[in-house]
Design an enzyme around this catalytic site. Structure first.
Site, PDB file in Angstrom:
ATOM      1  N   ALA A  56      43.707  46.546  40.967  1.00 63.04           N
ATOM      2  CA  ALA A  56      44.427  47.817  40.843  1.00 63.04           C
ATOM      3  C   ALA A  56      43.526  48.891  40.232  1.00 63.04           C
ATOM      4  CB  ALA A  56      45.693  47.626  40.004  1.00 63.04           C
ATOM      5  N   GLY A  57      42.228  48.822  40.541  1.00 64.49           N
ATOM      6  CA  GLY A  57      41.288  49.837  40.053  1.00 64.49           C
ATOM      7  C   GLY A  57      41.237  51.029  40.993  1.00 64.49           C
ATOM      8  N   GLY A  58      40.156  51.789  40.901  1.00 62.62           N
ATOM      9  CA  GLY A  58      40.021  53.019  41.678  1.00 62.62           C
ATOM     10  C   GLY A  58      40.030  52.755  43.184  1.00 62.62           C
ATOM     11  N   LYS A 100      33.369  59.912  39.270  1.00 57.69           N
ATOM     12  CA  LYS A 100      34.407  60.361  40.205  1.00 57.69           C
ATOM     13  C   LYS A 100      35.485  61.205  39.508  1.00 57.69           C
ATOM     14  CE  LYS A 100      33.932  56.625  43.568  1.00 57.69           C
ATOM     15  NZ  LYS A 100      34.596  55.590  44.369  1.00 57.69           N
ATOM     16  N   ASN A 103      35.381  61.481  45.630  1.00 55.40           N
ATOM     17  CA  ASN A 103      34.063  60.890  45.909  1.00 55.40           C
ATOM     18  C   ASN A 103      33.220  61.752  46.837  1.00 55.40           C
ATOM     19  OD1 ASN A 103      35.237  60.464  48.395  1.00 55.40           O
ATOM     20  ND2 ASN A 103      34.604  58.329  48.570  1.00 55.40           N
ATOM     21  N   GLY A 125      32.995  44.995  53.301  1.00 56.43           N
ATOM     22  CA  GLY A 125      32.746  46.202  52.516  1.00 56.43           C
ATOM     23  C   GLY A 125      31.745  47.148  53.143  1.00 56.43           C
ATOM     24  N   ASN A 160      47.447  42.278  39.995  1.00 54.75           N
ATOM     25  CA  ASN A 160      46.328  42.614  39.100  1.00 54.75           C
ATOM     26  C   ASN A 160      46.410  41.843  37.799  1.00 54.75           C
ATOM     27  OD1 ASN A 160      43.963  44.224  38.838  1.00 54.75           O
ATOM     28  ND2 ASN A 160      44.980  45.343  37.189  1.00 54.75           N
ATOM     29  N   TYR A 198      30.334  44.314  49.131  1.00 51.26           N
ATOM     30  CA  TYR A 198      29.358  44.161  50.219  1.00 51.26           C
ATOM     31  C   TYR A 198      28.029  43.544  49.783  1.00 51.26           C
ATOM     32  CZ  TYR A 198      27.753  48.828  48.775  1.00 51.26           C
ATOM     33  OH  TYR A 198      27.322  49.901  48.058  1.00 51.26           O
ATOM     34  N   SER A 254      21.976  52.638  45.437  1.00 52.94           N
ATOM     35  CA  SER A 254      22.948  53.139  46.413  1.00 52.94           C
ATOM     36  C   SER A 254      22.421  52.992  47.841  1.00 52.94           C
ATOM     37  CB  SER A 254      23.243  54.615  46.134  1.00 52.94           C
ATOM     38  OG  SER A 254      23.973  55.152  47.212  1.00 52.94           O
TER      39      SER A 254
HETATM   40  P1  ATR Z   1      36.741  49.832  41.507  1.00 52.48           P
HETATM   41  O1  ATR Z   1      36.478  51.292  41.353  1.00 52.48           O
HETATM   42  O2  ATR Z   1      35.692  49.133  42.354  1.00 52.48           O
HETATM   43  O3  ATR Z   1      38.118  49.549  41.986  1.00 52.48           O
HETATM   44  P2  ATR Z   1      37.527  49.140  38.827  1.00 52.48           P
HETATM   45  O4  ATR Z   1      38.342  50.379  38.771  1.00 52.48           O
HETATM   46  O5  ATR Z   1      36.654  48.809  37.653  1.00 52.48           O
HETATM   47  O6  ATR Z   1      36.549  49.157  40.074  1.00 52.48           O
HETATM   48  O7  ATR Z   1      38.510  47.908  39.142  1.00 52.48           O
HETATM   49  C1  ATR Z   1      38.100  46.580  39.105  1.00 52.48           C
HETATM   50  C2  ATR Z   1      39.259  45.671  39.485  1.00 52.48           C
HETATM   51  O8  ATR Z   1      38.795  44.304  39.449  1.00 52.48           O
HETATM   52  C3  ATR Z   1      40.437  45.728  38.514  1.00 52.48           C
HETATM   53  O9  ATR Z   1      41.634  45.515  39.239  1.00 52.48           O
HETATM   54  C4  ATR Z   1      40.160  44.527  37.578  1.00 52.48           C
HETATM   55  O10 ATR Z   1      41.303  44.002  36.948  1.00 52.48           O
HETATM   56  P3  ATR Z   1      41.823  44.630  35.543  1.00 52.48           P
HETATM   57  O11 ATR Z   1      42.536  45.902  35.879  1.00 52.48           O
HETATM   58  O12 ATR Z   1      42.726  43.597  34.978  1.00 52.48           O
HETATM   59  O13 ATR Z   1      40.591  44.862  34.705  1.00 52.48           O
HETATM   60  C5  ATR Z   1      39.609  43.532  38.588  1.00 52.48           C
HETATM   61  N1  ATR Z   1      38.803  42.472  37.946  1.00 52.48           N
HETATM   62  C6  ATR Z   1      37.549  42.581  37.466  1.00 52.48           C
HETATM   63  N2  ATR Z   1      37.137  41.400  36.947  1.00 52.48           N
HETATM   64  C7  ATR Z   1      38.178  40.524  37.100  1.00 52.48           C
HETATM   65  C8  ATR Z   1      38.374  39.148  36.786  1.00 52.48           C
HETATM   66  N3  ATR Z   1      37.428  38.423  36.171  1.00 52.48           N
HETATM   67  N4  ATR Z   1      39.570  38.582  37.093  1.00 52.48           N
HETATM   68  C9  ATR Z   1      40.547  39.310  37.719  1.00 52.48           C
HETATM   69  N5  ATR Z   1      40.408  40.604  38.046  1.00 52.48           N
HETATM   70  C10 ATR Z   1      39.244  41.218  37.744  1.00 52.48           C
END
Ligand code: ATR
Length: 279
Positions: A131-133, A69, A89, A242, A154, A221, A18
């Site tokens: 579309a993750g966190g 989180k 967070n 980032g 996504n 980043y 970190s």
């Molecule tokens: P964070 O908290 O950083 O947002 P996360 O919640 O794990 O991390 O989200 C990762 C994002 O990267 C998701 O949108 C994921 O897509 P999926 O929802 O389909 O899993 C996307 N991602 C990760 N690897 C990918 C890849 N090889 N191709 C396309 N999208 C990817």
């Protein structure tokens, strides 16, 4: 007897790499605050007990990172931002009550304000990849700033659709094939996926359809300049990275724990950037 100095920490697993201790340590030194910021690597099995007894561990608050989180959210009194996003967070003790917020969205907007102060005047459409966190926090913040159409692209379509259910019709779920068309109208594109991160496949997007006054952001980043940002800079587009988001998302926690709202400066960015290059 020496007075106890206020201390905070970052709780995660793993968390050794970190950058938060360096970032908060910089401000503690700069403002000559007698405080501390430490790293707490806490296993999932014991994180509930740890968070529930922050004061017992000597802390006035904490940052919380992956994968804790959700636990931070569940074990605290979340504010409106944390509730909207469903994750926290930043934790702080308020008269013995453990409260939480989510500063990722405001941190992102802070980095955008720095990159292009008048961005709100031009950005009606934004394209968010992922579309993750982190995406949820950014989408929520952009809608709050008045962006009309936030297109969420996504790999797993259901997550983008779920975001529309959470935040309303300003969220427009879209497919990767739609991106070239969407970029014709968008004045902002943000990568929140892990593509382009060190050790991950690159993000392959043709930036040609974007207008010359568009902004491209990448919340990755490591590396600081992703291939996406390099391509955007080569086209003369405004960019934000980032590290800028990381610095800005840290401001609110520092203020809550140590009682002073710190300023993000170019000098601090350079110190942190040099550290990223050194590993
Ligand atoms: P964070 O908290 O950083 O947002 P996360 O919640 O794990 O991390 O989200 C990762 C994002 O990267 C998701 O949108 C994921 O897509 P999926 O929802 O389909 O899993 C996307 N991602 C990760 N690897 C990918 C890849 N090889 N191709 C396309 N999208 C990817």
């Amino acid at each position: 007897m020496a007075l106890k100095v206020p201390a905070s920490c970052v709780i995660g697993f793993p968390v050794k790499h970190s950058r938060s201790p360096k970032l908060h340590g910089y401000w503690l030194d700069k403002y000559r605050i007698d405080g501390a910021y430490r790293v707490e690597e806490v296993q999932p099995a014991t994180v509930d007990a740890f968070i529930s007894n922050l004061a017992g561990h000597g802390y006035v608050g904490a940052n919380v990172t992956m994968p804790h989180k959700d636990a931070a959210f569940r074990l605290s009194q979340p504010d409106e931002k944390a509730r909207a996003i469903g994750a926290a967070n930043t934790l702080w003790l308020d008269d013995g009550v453990l409260r939480s917020t989510n500063t990722d969205g405001d941190g992102y907007v802070g980095s955008l304000d720095l990159a292009k102060p008048a961005w709100r005047d031009t950005v009606d459409d934004a394209v968010i990849l992922g579309a993750g966190g982190a995406s949820r926090s950014i989408v929520y913040a952009l809608l709050g700033c008045g962006v009309t159409n936030v297109h969420v692209v996504n790999r797993t379509a259901a997550k983008a659709i779920a975001m529309r259910e959470m935040f309303g019709n300003g969220v427009k779920p879209a497919a990767w094939d739609d991106v070239p068309d969407l970029l014709k109208r968008a004045k902002l594109m943000v990568n929140t996926t892990s593509l382009g991160m060190h050790g991950e496949p690159p993000l392959e997007i043709d930036l040609a359809p974007l207008a010359d006054d568009a902004i491209v952001s990448d919340i990755v980043y490591v590396p600081l300049q992703t291939p996406l940002l390099a391509a955007a800079a080569a086209r003369g587009l405004t960019t934000s990275d980032g590290l800028e988001m990381l610095l800005h998302q840290a401001v609110r926690g520092f203020e809550l724990w140590f009682g002073l709202r710190p300023e993000v400066t170019r000098e601090q960015y350079d110190v942190m950037a040099a550290d990223l290059v050194d590993g």
